[in-house]
Design a protein around this motif. Structure first.
Motif: not given
Length: 419
Positions: A244-250, A266-270
């Motif tokens: 879940v912490f590498a979701v940005g690159a994906l 959009m990822d969960w942080r966005q």
């Protein structure tokens, strides 16, 4: 034992029978309280961040792929392409709308999410939050049954919403939308009445996150397609990833691979940018503020050393006249301050751990309408405690430098002039 440590230890002893002098105990107590407060704040703010992340990722997926417009019909092909990417574990389609739920004389605005019950468990943890086992599977709805008999669609309610509506399992809830259809071909300039349908409550879920439990409901996405007279179209695709912490690159890779201008990723942080940004900023500000408690406590160490220097002026002069170096005298007072800082820091870490364990095993109820969760969370992480201890020791050691340097610069002649 070197003479520096021997003398420092003698200075820390009381003139009478008690092991430590009163002023030394006060200084240790100051560092103890500062470290205890700082570790407790770091653990609680970290607990809030972790609790919100667990709730958000428990109900939602890690990534959302949404197509612009209302004609997302090729979602199965998009799912197959996404599932072939490294790091992706599962995908599931969804439909999302804002509607109104009514039970009896009570109505509430809801965010209704149509899910695919067969694959929803692979992209979220919602089955773990349901109070009735198998409730998610009961949502299954056949839009075109072989016998032509369309079954009563079912719905999954959040606990807070169910309590507000007074609805229980097996009750019928009226769901109303101001839109008669989402198919542009069926739109006309003539006024149309809102469309509505009854859904049977299949179960109730409790995520512990008030924002979801009070507003979000779930149904089979085919039931929503039928409700809005849609074809086989969806709002988007939920995606679950391994890290879940590498979701940005994906997410960046998906934006490059999917047709440009047609999809939004959009990822969960966005999706929860404001929430996690405010939590991170709050944690930083509180940590800085409580660092000042340790900083203020360190001034007690400065006071101790200054008082000892003034009281031991003659002793310092004798030591230097006997051959003690400036560095030797300085080390003596640095060691005294370090002992106070070390004892205060270690006891403070133990005290902070005790406070955190007390919070963890005690029910501190919170108002979920204000704090969004119903309990006070705490996260105990070893490296965070070690970091707090290291900061406290550095501050304590820095506090010793001034008085120690002043003691080392004392002229033996001045100390012995009137003796």
């Amino acid at each position: 034992m070197s003479y520096e440590r021997f003398i420092a230890w003698r200075h820390l002893r009381s003139k009478r029978t008690s092991f430590l002098s009163t002023i030394t105990i006060i200084a240790i107590l100051g560092v103890f309280l500062g470290v205890t407060a700082l570790t407790s704040v770091v653990a609680v703010t970290g607990g809030f961040e972790e609790a919100f992340r667990e709730r958000v990722l428990g109900v939602n997926s890690h990534l959302l792929v949404i197509k612009y417009g209302v004609d997302f019909r090729d979602y199965r092909e998009i799912q197959e392409d996404i599932e072939q990417m490294e790091g992706v574990t599962a995908t599931s389609p969804f439909v999302l709308h804002e509607m109104i739920a009514t039970h009896g004389n009570v109505s509430a605005g809801i965010l209704i999410k149509g899910i695919e019950p067969a694959t929803a468990e692979s992209v979220s943890d919602i089955p773990k939050y349901t109070l009735d086992e198998g409730a998610v599977a009961q949502l299954e709805f056949e839009r075109f049954p072989p016998d032509g008999q369309v079954a009563q669609p079912k719905i999954l309610l959040g606990q807070s919403l169910a309590e507000r509506l007074g609805a229980e399992k097996g009750d019928l809830v009226q769901v109303t939308s101001p839109l008669e259809s989402l198919d542009p071909g069926r739109w006309s300039s003539k006024g149309s009445s809102p469309s509505s349908r009854q859904f049977e409550v299949a179960g109730i879920y409790r995520s512990g996150f008030h924002q979801y439990d009070d507003r979000m409901v779930m149904v089979d996405y085919q039931a929503l397609q039928d409700f809005f007279n849609q074809g086989d179209t969806v709002t988007g695709v939920d995606v679950r990833v391994e890290d879940v912490f590498a979701v940005g690159a994906l997410a960046d890779q998906l934006r490059r691979d999917l047709p440009e201008g047609r999809f939004r990723v959009m990822d969960w942080r966005q999706l929860n940018h404001n929430l996690f940004t405010s939590l991170g900023l709050q944690r930083l500000v509180l940590a800085v503020l409580f660092c000042f408690i340790v900083l203020v406590a360190s001034f007690n160490i400065v006071c101790i050393l200054i008082m000892i220097v003034l009281e031991k002026n003659k002793d310092i002069a004798i030591l230097k006249s006997m051959g003690a170096t400036n560095w030797g005298v300085m080390k003596t007072f640095i060691f005294q301050g370090a002992v106070v800082g070390f004892v205060g820091t270690v006891t403070g870490l133990v005290g902070g751990l005790a406070v955190c364990l007390g919070i963890k095993h005690t029910s501190f109820g919170l108002d979920p309408s204000i704090y969004m969760i119903d309990h006070l969370p705490v996260r105990i992480v070893a490296w965070e405690f070690l970091a707090v201890g290291l900061v406290a020791m550095i501050i304590s050691l820095l506090a010793t430098i001034g008085p120690s340097w002043w003691a080392s610069r004392l002229n033996p002649v001045d100390g012995l002039r009137y003796d």
